[in-house]
Scaffold this active site. Structure first.
Site, PDB file in Angstrom:
ATOM      1  N   LYS A 188      -1.294 -30.162 -22.569  1.00 18.40           N
ATOM      2  CA  LYS A 188      -1.994 -30.983 -21.564  1.00 18.40           C
ATOM      3  C   LYS A 188      -1.395 -32.377 -21.607  1.00 18.40           C
ATOM      4  O   LYS A 188      -0.901 -32.819 -22.648  1.00 18.40           O
ATOM      5  CB  LYS A 188      -3.493 -31.066 -21.872  1.00 18.40           C
ATOM      6  CG  LYS A 188      -4.348 -31.403 -20.663  1.00 18.40           C
ATOM      7  CD  LYS A 188      -4.599 -30.160 -19.833  1.00 18.40           C
ATOM      8  CE  LYS A 188      -5.591 -30.395 -18.710  1.00 18.40           C
ATOM      9  NZ  LYS A 188      -6.060 -29.123 -18.141  1.00 18.40           N
TER      10      LYS A 188
HETATM   11  P1  NAD Z   1     -10.949 -33.129  -8.394  1.00 20.20           P
HETATM   12  O1  NAD Z   1     -10.418 -34.479  -8.665  1.00 20.20           O
HETATM   13  O2  NAD Z   1     -10.467 -32.381  -7.201  1.00 20.20           O
HETATM   14  O3  NAD Z   1     -12.555 -33.172  -8.274  1.00 20.20           O
HETATM   15  C1  NAD Z   1     -13.377 -33.781  -9.203  1.00 20.20           C
HETATM   16  C2  NAD Z   1     -14.679 -34.124  -8.487  1.00 20.20           C
HETATM   17  O4  NAD Z   1     -15.628 -34.556  -9.455  1.00 20.20           O
HETATM   18  C3  NAD Z   1     -14.550 -35.246  -7.459  1.00 20.20           C
HETATM   19  O5  NAD Z   1     -15.248 -34.879  -6.283  1.00 20.20           O
HETATM   20  C4  NAD Z   1     -15.240 -36.437  -8.130  1.00 20.20           C
HETATM   21  O6  NAD Z   1     -15.838 -37.330  -7.206  1.00 20.20           O
HETATM   22  C5  NAD Z   1     -16.287 -35.726  -8.954  1.00 20.20           C
HETATM   23  N1  NAD Z   1     -16.808 -36.500 -10.066  1.00 20.20           N
HETATM   24  C6  NAD Z   1     -16.133 -37.330 -10.927  1.00 20.20           C
HETATM   25  N2  NAD Z   1     -17.005 -37.868 -11.803  1.00 20.20           N
HETATM   26  C7  NAD Z   1     -18.237 -37.380 -11.487  1.00 20.20           C
HETATM   27  C8  NAD Z   1     -19.525 -37.554 -12.024  1.00 20.20           C
HETATM   28  N3  NAD Z   1     -19.753 -38.342 -13.070  1.00 20.20           N
HETATM   29  N4  NAD Z   1     -20.547 -36.888 -11.447  1.00 20.20           N
HETATM   30  C9  NAD Z   1     -20.327 -36.066 -10.381  1.00 20.20           C
HETATM   31  N5  NAD Z   1     -19.141 -35.864  -9.842  1.00 20.20           N
HETATM   32  C10 NAD Z   1     -18.095 -36.515 -10.388  1.00 20.20           C
HETATM   33  O7  NAD Z   1     -10.715 -32.298  -9.741  1.00 20.20           O
HETATM   34  P2  NAD Z   1     -10.709 -30.732  -9.951  1.00 20.20           P
HETATM   35  O8  NAD Z   1      -9.294 -30.291  -9.947  1.00 20.20           O
HETATM   36  O9  NAD Z   1     -11.700 -30.074  -9.075  1.00 20.20           O
HETATM   37  O10 NAD Z   1     -11.192 -30.663 -11.480  1.00 20.20           O
HETATM   38  C11 NAD Z   1     -12.577 -30.721 -11.814  1.00 20.20           C
HETATM   39  C12 NAD Z   1     -12.755 -30.093 -13.182  1.00 20.20           C
HETATM   40  O11 NAD Z   1     -12.227 -28.775 -13.143  1.00 20.20           O
HETATM   41  C13 NAD Z   1     -12.023 -30.811 -14.328  1.00 20.20           C
HETATM   42  O12 NAD Z   1     -12.773 -30.683 -15.496  1.00 20.20           O
HETATM   43  C14 NAD Z   1     -10.732 -30.012 -14.452  1.00 20.20           C
HETATM   44  O13 NAD Z   1     -10.162 -30.121 -15.739  1.00 20.20           O
HETATM   45  C15 NAD Z   1     -11.278 -28.628 -14.176  1.00 20.20           C
HETATM   46  N6  NAD Z   1     -10.251 -27.670 -13.782  1.00 20.20           N
HETATM   47  C16 NAD Z   1      -9.567 -27.799 -12.610  1.00 20.20           C
HETATM   48  C17 NAD Z   1      -8.588 -26.865 -12.297  1.00 20.20           C
HETATM   49  C18 NAD Z   1      -7.834 -26.909 -10.999  1.00 20.20           C
HETATM   50  O14 NAD Z   1      -7.010 -25.996 -10.760  1.00 20.20           O
HETATM   51  N7  NAD Z   1      -8.081 -27.861 -10.127  1.00 20.20           N
HETATM   52  C19 NAD Z   1      -8.304 -25.824 -13.183  1.00 20.20           C
HETATM   53  C20 NAD Z   1      -9.040 -25.709 -14.351  1.00 20.20           C
HETATM   54  C21 NAD Z   1     -10.008 -26.654 -14.639  1.00 20.20           C
END
Ligand code: NAD
Length: 419
Positions: A106
């Site tokens: 990561k």
């Molecule tokens: P993203 O940036 O697209 O979305 C994150 C969202 O969370 C945003 O809408 C943001 O406004 C919101 N957010 C941030 N802080 C917040 C809070 N305190 N309360 C409520 N909402 C809040 O990111 P993503 O890619 O969707 O990733 C989100 C999670 O999923 C992370 O933990 C990431 O590690 C995990 N994840 C993502 C992927 C992927 O393929 N995108 C894969 C595995 C895990």
């Protein structure tokens, strides 16, 4: 705001919990609880006003026993050495849970990307890619998107690497745009695995997803797509969603697509006309719903908040959204938690398919991507349930870690101890 649990300590505790059911020696375990190496670097980049910005950046390579290191790159002000270590360890156990041939890595930059222009972000990303170049590669370490990074950043990293190496190597990074060697279905994959695992869990529990109410914390890539698929494929009712601006609620449901279109237009979910009231994130997490999907960041639910949770099932779309203390509380009251290393593993699974397609220079139809994804995720869910029942484990998370640890240990033992 919940307590700030150290995510690296949370990871180590989760591994210890699983190992307690397996009889692994402490010295062997120690290696599986700590990263193999970490790059820490300061990127110096000229900003648009002519000044120099200095940005701390990390890449952790946690364990490579099952294949090349694999894991995303995050841009966020809270990125830290311990967070990157934890996230890289979760990748090891996630790849092993869904049985794809990768280790875990990561990376991240300490930055709030909203404060920088696109040109500045490109220079910062290319500076990071230049630092990463000696340690990444199609057979070595393959980054991907994470919070606040996406296709644009992946394309820049690929281009920087290929230019410096004087080659074409699209498999050096995944999550690329389609014309740069990306895979169909990658953007939806994390939300899709969240939906698939929720579907399997509801079926296992004899519950009906079509009459279920759902709350989603974090309406970004993972959260909004999980919501759309739960609504479209299973008729579930999305009653609440949130982002960093706050939450919205309608007991009769909101349209998942409409809310996303509103957020794309305005930048946030709050102010959406189809809601009957606005909520804080804490209120959303403690709503009386059938399914709760935390899809924002780590440590969203701590011990105190866990005591207030009323959902029956939690599908962890985010990485590490529950502190270990919260997990204990929820296990005690029989809330079923589908752990992150399975629920959100769709992202890395389709990244694996993207890499396979890049290596073969042969690209799949979206239907094939989705079918293969479903096969991996449902297979992993079945392995988890079998282990959970066989060992009488306290919760699904421990079962996922036991399955994954067995696979990593086996590869590690087969490799031997050299040098
Ligand atoms: P993203 O940036 O697209 O979305 C994150 C969202 O969370 C945003 O809408 C943001 O406004 C919101 N957010 C941030 N802080 C917040 C809070 N305190 N309360 C409520 N909402 C809040 O990111 P993503 O890619 O969707 O990733 C989100 C999670 O999923 C992370 O933990 C990431 O590690 C995990 N994840 C993502 C992927 C992927 O393929 N995108 C894969 C595995 C895990």
């Amino acid at each position: 705001m919940p307590e700030d649990a150290n995510p690296f300590e949370s990871l180590q505790e989760q591994i210890d919990d699983a190992a307690a059911h397996m009889g692994v020696d402490d010295d062997v375990l120690e290696r599986l609880k700590n990263p193999e190496r970490i790059l820490e670097t300061n990127l110096s980049v000229e900003l648009d006003d002519g000044s120099v910005g200095v940005f701390r950046a990390y890449r952790s390579q946690f364990n490579g026993d099952r294949g090349p290191y694999k894991g995303g790159i995050r841009y966020h002000p809270n990125v830290s050495r311990d967070e990157v270590k934890a996230l890289s360890g979760w990748m090891v156990y996630k790849c092993a849970t869904v049985d794809i041939p990768y280790g875990g890595g990561k990376g991240g930059i300490v930055i709030d990307p909203r404060e920088y222009s696109e040109a500045e972000l490109e220079r910062i990303t290319r500076a990071f890619a230049t630092e990463l170049r000696p340690m990444i590669g199609e057979d070595r370490d393959i980054p991907a998107p994470d919070v606040n990074t996406g296709q644009r950043e992946m394309n820049w990293i690929k281009d920087t690497y290929e230019t410096l190496e004087n080659t074409t190597a699209p498999g050096v990074i995944t999550g690329k745009a389609i014309d740069s060697g990306g895979s169909l279905g990658r953007v939806e994959a994390t939300g899709r695995s969240t939906m698939l695992t929720a579907r399997e869990a509801f079926e296992y529990l004899g519950k009906d997803l079509s009459s279920a109410t759902v709350a989603v914390q974090g309406y970004g890539n993972a959260g909004s797509i999980a919501a759309k698929l739960l609504q479209d494929d299973h008729d579930a009712t999305i009653v609440a969603v949130s982002d960093s601006s706050g939450g919205i609620y309608n007991p009769d449901g909101v349209d998942a697509h409409d809310v996303k279109a509103f957020k794309n237009e305005t930048g946030s979910v709050t102010g959406y006309g189809g809601a009957t009231e606005e909520l804080t994130n804490e209120e959303l997490l403690t709503l009386d719903v059938d399914l709760l999907v935390p899809a924002a960041l780590e440590n969203a639910i701590d011990r105190d908040l866990a005591a207030e949770v009323k959902a029956d099932v939690i599908a962890e779309a985010a990485n590490g959204p529950l502190t270990p203390d919260a997990d204990d509380v929820l296990t005690e009251v029989d809330v079923i938690v589908i752990p992150d290393i399975l629920a959100n593993a769709g992202g890395v699974t389709v990244s694996y398919f993207e890499w396979v397609q890049n290596r073969q220079r042969f690209y799949w139809a979206e239907s094939r991507v989705n079918e293969e994804l479903e096969r991996h995720i449902v297979g992993a869910f079945d392995d988890l349930v079998e282990c959970y029942e066989e060992l009488g484990l306290p919760n699904f998370r421990t079962a996922a870690y036991v399955v994954a640890l067995r696979r990593v240990l086996s590869a590690s033992e087969e490799a031997g101890r050299w040098p």
